[in-house]
Design a protein around this motif. Structure first.
Motif, short mmCIF file in Angstrom:
data_model
loop_
_atom_site.label_atom_id
_atom_site.label_comp_id
_atom_site.label_asym_id
_atom_site.label_seq_id
_atom_site.Cartn_x
_atom_site.Cartn_y
_atom_site.Cartn_z
N THR A 17 0.76 -1.04 0.00
CA THR A 17 0.08 0.01 0.03
C THR A 17 0.57 1.46 -0.08
N LYS B 165 -4.67 -0.43 -2.48
CA LYS B 165 -5.17 0.25 -1.61
C LYS B 165 -5.87 -0.68 -0.69
N ALA B 166 -4.98 -1.14 0.09
CA ALA B 166 -5.60 -2.08 1.07
C ALA B 166 -5.50 -1.96 2.69
N GLU B 167 -5.75 -0.32 2.89
CA GLU B 167 -5.59 -0.17 4.27
C GLU B 167 -6.60 -0.85 5.20
#
Length: 210
Positions: free
Chosen positions: A49, A55-57
């Motif tokens: 990320t 986009k893996a928050e």
């Protein structure tokens, strides 16, 4: 930075040289591969990320709590039981880092704080971890090559991410993400080597043992 905004960080935690085990410690399996794997996987997802590849928050938060945090903290406690000061300090500390990261990014209301001040606060947080990691790197020089690589890369990762937040430089954050990916891969290798050594009853992958 608000509570919904992810914190730049990448990491997590490493293993250790064996020290003289106290009486009764033989009942414990080696916790280092678990601690390294927990550190590696959580670091890998967040670093991908930070590097701008995914986009893996939201996914990171669960990993930071359960695997990078709790599982790694348990590995640290088992290292204490085995009498391994280096491993206990490393795994417990980086497990606590991930728990702090989980709380800071998902449960801390920073909406009333100026975004620049919040970013600089995060930078100070990461800089402090860079300092801790640097002296753990020095200590790792007496362990093996695999751990030296992990701690060396991790020190650079923390420093780049700290400078990114302190100077508001996105390029440094991406560079920190790439170094974080490399750190995770190195830690996975060290964990894999430990698991293979157990299942094969002999060393299989070279770790540069000293």
């Amino acid at each position: 930075m608000t509570a919904a905004e992810p914190t730049r960080a990448s990491h997590v935690a490493p293993a250790a040289p064996e020290e003289a085990a106290p009486r009764g410690a033989a009942a414990f399996a080696d916790p280092a591969p678990l601690g390294l794997a927990a550190f590696a996987l959580t670091t890998f997802v967040l670093s991908m990320t930070n590097a701008g590849l995914f986009k893996a928050e939201p996914v990171v938060f669960g990993l930071a709590l359960a695997y990078g945090g709790i599982a790694q903290m348990l590995a640290g406690m088992w290292e204490f039981a085995k009498g391994n000061t280096f491993g206990a300090t490393a795994f417990t500390s980086y497990g606590a880092f991930w728990l702090a990261f989980w709380y800071l990014t998902g449960h801390t209301d920073l909406s009333g704080v100026d975004a620049k001040d919040a970013g600089h606060g995060v930078g100070l947080f990461l800089l402090a971890w860079a300092i801790f990691t640097a002296y753990m790197f020095v200590a790792s020089l007496r362990t093996n090559g695999a751990l030296i690589v992990v701690f060396g890369l991790l020190t650079i990762t923390f420093l780049l991410l700290a400078l990114a937040d302190l100077t508001d430089t996105s390029g440094l954050a991406k560079a920190g993400g790439w170094f974080g990916v490399a750190t995770a891969l190195a830690a996975w290798y060290a964990s894999f080597a430990g698991v293979l050594s157990f299942t094969n009853k002999r060393p299989v992958l070279p770790t540069g043992a000293r």
